[in-house]
Structures are given as structure tokens and as C-alpha cells.
Design a protein around this motif. Structure first.
Motif, PDB file in Angstrom:
ATOM      1  N   ASN A   1     -33.000 -25.757  54.427  1.00 57.69           N
ATOM      2  CA  ASN A   1     -32.085 -25.607  53.288  1.00 57.69           C
ATOM      3  C   ASN A   1     -31.974 -26.925  52.524  1.00 57.69           C
ATOM      4  O   ASN A   1     -30.902 -27.333  52.088  1.00 57.69           O
TER       5      ASN A   1
ATOM      6  N   ALA B   1     -32.622 -15.895  50.636  1.00 53.93           N
ATOM      7  CA  ALA B   1     -31.568 -15.554  49.681  1.00 53.93           C
ATOM      8  C   ALA B   1     -31.836 -14.215  49.007  1.00 53.93           C
ATOM      9  O   ALA B   1     -30.897 -13.463  48.717  1.00 53.93           O
TER      10      ALA B   1
ATOM     11  N   VAL C   1     -28.069 -18.404  54.693  1.00 53.66           N
ATOM     12  CA  VAL C   1     -28.144 -19.848  54.497  1.00 53.66           C
ATOM     13  C   VAL C   1     -28.788 -20.407  55.764  1.00 53.66           C
ATOM     14  O   VAL C   1     -28.200 -20.378  56.840  1.00 53.66           O
TER      15      VAL C   1
ATOM     16  N   ASP D   1     -28.962 -24.419  49.092  1.00 51.76           N
ATOM     17  CA  ASP D   1     -27.927 -23.383  49.061  1.00 51.76           C
ATOM     18  C   ASP D   1     -26.611 -24.002  49.505  1.00 51.76           C
ATOM     19  O   ASP D   1     -26.466 -24.404  50.671  1.00 51.76           O
TER      20      ASP D   1
ATOM     21  N   LEU E   1     -26.200 -17.811  43.691  1.00 53.64           N
ATOM     22  CA  LEU E   1     -25.713 -19.187  43.806  1.00 53.64           C
ATOM     23  C   LEU E   1     -24.766 -19.558  42.664  1.00 53.64           C
ATOM     24  O   LEU E   1     -23.769 -20.258  42.880  1.00 53.64           O
TER      25      LEU E   1
END
Length: 259
Positions: A191, A215, A139, A50, A245
């Protein structure tokens, strides 16, 4: 070592528990952060999942909430210690290496089952307010791992109590649970896609799956493995976060990296 643990006093159990969980959290979190922000990108290994930035207030929140979780987990060592003192549970004496390995494998599977059940409950209407603080980290970072509401920490921290009532485990088997649990948790919240060449359903793609859980805020309730999400039909599609995204990337392209 098991006899030494049982011989500790109540204050000593609490102090050792706090030191143990505090060192695990800071140690694994710091190493994982260094690997994903410095070493692996420099070597061209893996990729960030991300690209959205982590805001300063998230760091402060994560460390405060994680400090409370370390306090709960550390002081909570009195519960397994108490089961031993009461004679409700016992530790295996002189367990062989094969026995310890088999017990760790069983506990790893149980850890995933226990996590899925509690995680699914925390997404229910009755309990979701206790899981909300963790999901404020959209995130994720390795330091998101213990960033829980105290109720969630209490629920997840009960993982070794039930097995102790059913079987005489080795001390080392039980002690391995928070170690591999936090290790997997750091990987899941890093992440970072560590092994880009494997499929989405592979054990090594756990970070991809948990990234999507944060997310998309639903689905992928499992831990390191996928069998519980497969069994109950709660696995997210691999493209579940593509809309968010892609929108961020378009905004970055249009307005520059500071947008």
C-alpha cells in the motif's frame, strides 16, 4: 547444496520448509512495514496509496490465514523433493553463475505467467470463493501477501514443479523463486508507492497496480510485470479506485480523521 537437499529425510524437508517460509514471511513483511510506515515517510520518499485505516480484525485474519499458507508452502517442499527422489527431475551440477542468472530470469517470467493464470482462474465464478478471503484485505499490508485460502495457497505453491519436469535447474535458481516471489508480493501489497516518478506501466509501479486490484476487485491480475495483462486486455485504468478514495477523503474532511 542440491545434494544436501536431496539427502534430507522427509521430516527434515518439512521442518526446513516451515522454517524457510516462516522466516521469509515474517522477515520481508516486518522490513517492508518498517520501511513504509517509518523510514520512507520520514525521508519524504514515496507515498501511501490508500489512506483508509486497517481494522484490527484484518491483522488477526491475515496472520491466521498466512500461518496456514506457511504451513502449506513449508510442508509442500516434499513435492519438489519427491520429484528428485523419484528421478522425475534432476538438479544441475556445478552450474555456472551465468547459467544460474539465466535460469532465475526465466523463472521470474514463468512466475508471472503462472501467477496470472492462477489469479485469473481464482476470479472465475467456479473458484472466486477461494480467493475471497484474500480480497477481504481491501487496504493491503505487507502481511496480506500470504493471506490466502488453502486452495489458493496450493495453486500458487505449484510454481516450480512444472519447470522442474522440463529442465535441470540449479538448486539456487529454484530456491530463489520463493525469495523474489515474496519480495515482489510484499512490494505489491505494501500500500505504498515507492517510486512516484515513474509511469503507471513501469515495473517499479507494481504496488500501484496491485493496490488497484484490491480496491476494484478485478483486473491487474499480473504479478510484477504487465505483459500478461496487456496481452489479455485485463489491465485496469490508473484512476480505477479514484471514486472510492475521493469519497473517503471527502468524508474525512467533513467529519474529521475519526469518521
Amino acid at each position: 547444496m542440491g545434494a544436501a537437499f536431496q539427502a534430507l529425510s522427509l521430516p527434515e524437508v518439512m521442518l526446513w520448509g516451515l522454517a524457510f517460509f516462516g522466516c521469509l514471511y515474517l522477515g520481508f513483511g516486518s522490513i517492508t512495514w518498517w520501511l513504509t510506515q517509518r523510514m520512507l515517510p520520514a525521508l519524504g520518499i514515496g507515498r501511501i496509496l490508500d489512506p483508509r485505516p486497517v481494522r484490527p480484525e484484518q491483522w488477526r485474519r491475515e496472520f491466521v490465514q498466512s500461518g496456514l499458507s506457511v504451513l502449506i508452502f513449508g510442508l509442500g517442499m516434499v513435492f519438489p523433493w519427491g520429484l528428485l527422489q523419484l528421478g522425475w527431475a534432476r538438479l544441475a551440477v556445478d552450474a555456472s553463475g551465468w547459467q544460474i542468472a539465466a535460469e532465475i530470469a526465466v523463472l521470474a517470467i514463468w512466475n508471472d505467467v503462472h501467477f496470472w493464470i492462477n489469479h485469473r482462474l481464482l476470479h472465475s465464478k467456479a473458484l472466486r470463493r477461494f480467493h475471497g478471503p484474500h480480497h477481504r484485505s481491501v487496504v493491503t499490508t505487507p502481511f496480506s501477501t500470504y493471506s490466502f485460502h488453502p486452495v489458493e495457497a496450493l495453486m500458487l505453491g505449484s510454481v516450480i514443479l512444472w519447470p522442474m519436469l522440463l529442465h535441470d535447474f540449479s538448486f539456487w535458481s529454484l530456491a530463489s523463486v520463493p525469495v523474489f516471489s515474496l519480495f515482489f508480493n510484499c512490494i505489491g501489497h505494501a500500500n505504498y508507492d515507492f517510486v512516484t516518478g515513474v509511469s503507471y506501466s513501469h515495473w517499479f509501479a507494481a504496488s500501484r497496480r496491485h493496490h488497484l486490484h484490491h480496491a476494484a476487485h478485478a483486473g491487474n491480475y499480473g504479478f510484477q510485470f504487465t505483459f500478461m495483462d496487456r496481452l489479455f486486455g485485463t489491465r485496469l485504468a490508473a484512476d480505477a479506485a479514484d471514486v472510492q478514495l475521493d469519497a473517503f477523503r471527502r468524508k474525512q474532511s467533513a467529519h474529521g480523521p475519526d469518521a
